[in-house]
Design an enzyme around this catalytic site. Sequence first.
Site, PDB file in Angstrom:
ATOM      1  N   SER A  12       8.422   3.921   0.367  1.00  0.00           N
ATOM      2  CA  SER A  12       7.338   3.229  -0.311  1.00  0.00           C
ATOM      3  C   SER A  12       7.385   3.490  -1.820  1.00  0.00           C
ATOM      4  O   SER A  12       7.213   2.577  -2.637  1.00  0.00           O
ATOM      5  CB  SER A  12       5.996   3.707   0.256  1.00  0.00           C
ATOM      6  OG  SER A  12       4.928   2.999  -0.316  1.00  0.00           O
ATOM      7  N   SER A  33       0.863  -1.180   0.000  1.00  0.00           N
ATOM      8  CA  SER A  33       0.000   0.000   0.000  1.00  0.00           C
ATOM      9  C   SER A  33       0.900   1.230   0.000  1.00  0.00           C
ATOM     10  O   SER A  33       1.837   1.320   0.809  1.00  0.00           O
ATOM     11  CB  SER A  33      -0.916  -0.005   1.231  1.00  0.00           C
ATOM     12  OG  SER A  33      -1.828   1.069   1.140  1.00  0.00           O
ATOM     13  N   GLU A  34       0.607   2.171  -0.905  1.00  0.00           N
ATOM     14  CA  GLU A  34       1.549   3.262  -1.171  1.00  0.00           C
ATOM     15  C   GLU A  34       1.854   4.114   0.066  1.00  0.00           C
ATOM     16  O   GLU A  34       2.927   4.706   0.154  1.00  0.00           O
ATOM     17  CB  GLU A  34       0.995   4.164  -2.278  1.00  0.00           C
ATOM     18  CG  GLU A  34      -0.283   4.898  -1.870  1.00  0.00           C
ATOM     19  CD  GLU A  34      -0.912   5.689  -3.004  1.00  0.00           C
ATOM     20  OE1 GLU A  34      -0.519   5.504  -4.172  1.00  0.00           O
ATOM     21  OE2 GLU A  34      -1.820   6.492  -2.720  1.00  0.00           O
ATOM     22  N   ASN A  35       0.919   4.203   1.007  1.00  0.00           N
ATOM     23  CA  ASN A  35       1.177   5.036   2.179  1.00  0.00           C
ATOM     24  C   ASN A  35       2.293   4.484   3.050  1.00  0.00           C
ATOM     25  O   ASN A  35       2.862   5.215   3.852  1.00  0.00           O
ATOM     26  CB  ASN A  35      -0.108   5.283   2.985  1.00  0.00           C
ATOM     27  CG  ASN A  35      -0.916   4.042   3.242  1.00  0.00           C
ATOM     28  OD1 ASN A  35      -0.986   3.134   2.423  1.00  0.00           O
ATOM     29  ND2 ASN A  35      -1.528   3.984   4.400  1.00  0.00           N
ATOM     30  N   GLN A  94       2.628  11.524  -6.256  1.00  0.00           N
ATOM     31  CA  GLN A  94       2.937  11.296  -4.843  1.00  0.00           C
ATOM     32  C   GLN A  94       4.398  10.949  -4.576  1.00  0.00           C
ATOM     33  O   GLN A  94       4.999  11.447  -3.626  1.00  0.00           O
ATOM     34  CB  GLN A  94       2.024  10.199  -4.292  1.00  0.00           C
ATOM     35  CG  GLN A  94       2.034  10.147  -2.792  1.00  0.00           C
ATOM     36  CD  GLN A  94       1.094   9.104  -2.238  1.00  0.00           C
ATOM     37  OE1 GLN A  94       1.352   8.536  -1.206  1.00  0.00           O
ATOM     38  NE2 GLN A  94      -0.005   8.845  -2.915  1.00  0.00           N
TER      39      GLN A  94
END
Lengths: 213, 227
Positions: free
Chosen positions: A89, A47-49, B103
């Site tokens: 990440s 998960s990117e977080n 991001q």
Amino acid sequence: MQRLEPEQIAQRVARDIPDGAYVNLGIGLPTMVANYVPDDRQVIYHSENGILGVGPAPAPGEENPELINAGKQHVTLLPGGCYFDNAESFAMMRGGHLDIAVLGAFQAAANGDLANWATDNDRYPPAVGGAMDLAVGAKQVFVMMRHTTRDNAPKILEKCSFPLTGAGAVRRIYTDLAVIDVTDAGLRVRELYSGNSLEEVQALTGAPLLPPE
Amino acid sequence: MIDKTMTSMTEALADVRDGDTVMIGGFGSSGIPLHLVEALRLHGARDLVIISNNAGVAEDGIASLLKDRLVRKIVCSFPRSAGSIWFERLFEEGAIELDLVPQGTLSERIRAAGAGLGGFFTPTAYGTRLAEGKETRVIDGRGYVLEKPLHADFALIKGDRGDAWGNLTYNTAGRNFNPIMAMAGKITVAQVNTIVPVGTLDPEAVATPGIFVNRLIAVEGEDHAAA
């Protein structure tokens, strides 16, 4: 013609996730893929977080408010999982360490171009998140989406009309009508769901389709 | 004797000025220093540039700063989440500037600032609208975009446990942007759930070394955004 429900598309994608793969599932439809990977395969979800080893949703009352996935849903951590910061990440994502990313899309093109972050509506704020990093960094990018818009306009096109997320990024497209590979020769149908003919699917596709090999 | 502990949120943010750039840790509802954000809102500094992954939902956190119209510009990757009504309202009015950053580029730009780098070449966004106007280079046959560091006057972050030296641990995925923002702020202020005596944090578990933290303050009880 047979159109699969989203859960059925997720099941179809899940069949192609191999044992031992490190996988990132995009928010929305792709998140459902995790529900259908067979139990005899060990797949590690990223998960990117900042999570590797994402587990299923916690039981009601057991949620840790800090422990969420990229879709902002409460999740759990499987044994062997771990946490890291966002830059690390994205080093995993951009640096070619993930085997498969499954992403939703507004449009995908015959040359593998992907558009999933902005439309042509300037009043609607765009949001990109981690999609561009996955598009350049995952070893394989699978798109999972409906074959057409709600008005039956093709979402698979010769060239994307919406702004690109990444050029030449997509390897395979899973829709509610078919599974299609992006190849050097063009779009090749890998699988037509039972009841669907190549001609019918072609009529709803904005780029030429090659028949299954 | 080093003691970075503050007595109040107000004291911790007293020197924020109009026009400052403020990083706010968090991803979605996780790892946001909500008490510090509320103190920033009450402080009332205007024309702020906010750097954060999201733009807040409902009227919590960053959305409360938007509602009070304290923000001139927001630098983020995903401003549009379910319930991000204040961002959408201000965006539609043309009352806020949006700098949309992929991001991974956002986090690496923050990290680059903290690590003293002048920038980096990333393949992300190459050939897309988000790379327009930026310097590009082809390295070993692959296209890259030059991205510059993102600095901030203040970084507001959330840890789980901290000590008076500023060493921090995090709660699970609440870590997200907090360690890199801690590195990038000229003044980094950490909100933590508990302050423990120096020497009691497991050195192997410290995810933010205290050198990156200038001020530290504990909150009563847990601090979580509404889901």
